[in-house]
Design an enzyme around this catalytic site. Structure first.
Site, PDB file in Angstrom:
ATOM      1  N   ASP A  63       0.873  -1.174   0.000  1.00  0.00           N
ATOM      2  CA  ASP A  63       0.000   0.000   0.000  1.00  0.00           C
ATOM      3  C   ASP A  63       0.910   1.225   0.000  1.00  0.00           C
ATOM      4  O   ASP A  63       2.094   1.130   0.342  1.00  0.00           O
ATOM      5  CB  ASP A  63      -0.905   0.016   1.232  1.00  0.00           C
ATOM      6  CG  ASP A  63      -2.158   0.858   1.045  1.00  0.00           C
ATOM      7  OD1 ASP A  63      -3.248   0.287   0.980  1.00  0.00           O
ATOM      8  OD2 ASP A  63      -2.030   2.094   0.948  1.00  0.00           O
ATOM      9  N   TYR A  99     -13.056   5.612 -13.411  1.00  0.00           N
ATOM     10  CA  TYR A  99     -13.142   4.438 -12.542  1.00  0.00           C
ATOM     11  C   TYR A  99     -13.855   3.282 -13.241  1.00  0.00           C
ATOM     12  O   TYR A  99     -13.367   2.149 -13.259  1.00  0.00           O
ATOM     13  CB  TYR A  99     -13.873   4.810 -11.255  1.00  0.00           C
ATOM     14  CG  TYR A  99     -13.953   3.702 -10.239  1.00  0.00           C
ATOM     15  CD1 TYR A  99     -12.848   3.357  -9.470  1.00  0.00           C
ATOM     16  CD2 TYR A  99     -15.146   3.000 -10.036  1.00  0.00           C
ATOM     17  CE1 TYR A  99     -12.915   2.333  -8.523  1.00  0.00           C
ATOM     18  CE2 TYR A  99     -15.229   1.993  -9.088  1.00  0.00           C
ATOM     19  CZ  TYR A  99     -14.106   1.669  -8.342  1.00  0.00           C
ATOM     20  OH  TYR A  99     -14.189   0.656  -7.407  1.00  0.00           O
ATOM     21  N   LYS A 138     -12.214  -0.384 -14.308  1.00  0.00           N
ATOM     22  CA  LYS A 138     -12.708  -1.629 -13.732  1.00  0.00           C
ATOM     23  C   LYS A 138     -13.281  -2.560 -14.795  1.00  0.00           C
ATOM     24  O   LYS A 138     -13.157  -3.791 -14.691  1.00  0.00           O
ATOM     25  CB  LYS A 138     -13.748  -1.329 -12.653  1.00  0.00           C
ATOM     26  CG  LYS A 138     -13.170  -0.662 -11.406  1.00  0.00           C
ATOM     27  CD  LYS A 138     -12.122  -1.535 -10.737  1.00  0.00           C
ATOM     28  CE  LYS A 138     -11.680  -0.986  -9.404  1.00  0.00           C
ATOM     29  NZ  LYS A 138     -10.704  -1.856  -8.713  1.00  0.00           N
ATOM     30  N   THR A 173     -15.919   2.052   2.953  1.00  0.00           N
ATOM     31  CA  THR A 173     -14.467   2.187   2.956  1.00  0.00           C
ATOM     32  C   THR A 173     -14.102   3.644   2.714  1.00  0.00           C
ATOM     33  O   THR A 173     -14.959   4.485   2.413  1.00  0.00           O
ATOM     34  CB  THR A 173     -13.836   1.323   1.852  1.00  0.00           C
ATOM     35  OG1 THR A 173     -14.237   1.844   0.562  1.00  0.00           O
ATOM     36  CG2 THR A 173     -14.285  -0.131   1.958  1.00  0.00           C
TER      37      THR A 173
END
Length: 253
Positions: A40, A157, A161, A192
């Site tokens: 990360d 995005y 994806k 999240t």
């Protein structure tokens, strides 16, 4: 949810492991016995996840890096092999999520989105392939329900994806006759840090946002983590080229 099989004596590399789904997946695989290499950009939070995995009783490496660089992706795989001695699973979970009006998305935002969400998984897979082929391992790519439906304010995005979904399927076809498995999980909205991105969106049309709001609410992070971990283990031997939607029905119709 399906349970992962034992990962004792095996190792997994998990990206996006500092928080959210990546952290939950790392802990699930650690509980299954896997040594883990955690990747990360957030070094502090990443080390906390690594320590949680060590407390479970497995070896855990915290490798902080920016996955928008191809060289950094390759270095992460090298670090995983040096630390764990082997690699049996690669879970590509790290993502960039930048809701914005498409006319206002700048070059840096667009390129960063594609670099982390699409190119990084490819470079990581490419670097890990020799080990994963030798060990008949698994790649699990986390896509999104946004890969299967157009969504306002998420052009970058959704494009990344959708491309990652088809990358997964293409690799599944290319390696059909080897023991390696390629699958992806497509979650709906989860609680999240990524989900907070819409708070910064300027003047969105509420009617458009309502179209992508699941009637059954947000998806539980743990449920998605359990599926990602399951697909990373031999318990999912029959899954290859699969796309598993966990979205509380948002793509049903």
């Amino acid at each position: 949810m399906p349970a992962p099989s034992s990962m004792h004596g095996k190792a997994a590399l998990i990206t996006g492991a500092a928080a959210g789904l990546g952290r939950a997946t790392a802990l699930t695989l650690a509980r299954a016995g896997a040594d883990v290499c955690l990747v990360d950009i957030n070094a502090g939070a990443l080390e906390k996840t690594a320590q949680e995995c060590r407390d479970i009783g497995v070896h855990a490496l915290a490798y902080a890096t920016d996955l928008s660089s191809a060289d950094n992706c390759r270095a992460a795989v090298t670090a995983a092999l040096e630390s764990c001695g082997r690699l049996d699973a690669l879970c590509n979970i790290a993502a960039v999520f930048i809701p914005c009006h498409s006319a206002e998305m700048n070059d840096i935002q667009w390129e960063k989105t594609l670099a982390v969400n699409l190119s990084a998984p490819f470079y990581l897979i490419q670097a890990a392939l020799p080990q994963l082929l030798a060990n008949k391992g698994a790649v699990v790519n986390v896509t999104s329900c946004a890969a299967h439906m157009g969504q306002a304010y998420l052009a970058g995005y959704t494009a990344s994806k959708a491309a990652l979904t088809h990358l997964t399927k293409s690799l599944a076809m290319e390696y059909m006759h080897q023991g390696i498995r390629f699958n992806c999980v497509a979650p709906g909205g989860m609680m999240t840090e990524l989900a907070q991105g819409f708070r910064n969106l300027r003047n969105p049309d509420p009617e458009l946002l309502k179209r992508y709001s699941p009637l059954r609410g947000l998806v539980e992070i743990e449920h998605v983590a359990e599926m990602v971990a399951f697909l990373a283990t031999d318990a999912a031997a029959g899954y290859h080229g699969a796309v598993i939607n966990i979205d509380n029905g948002i793509t049903a119709g």
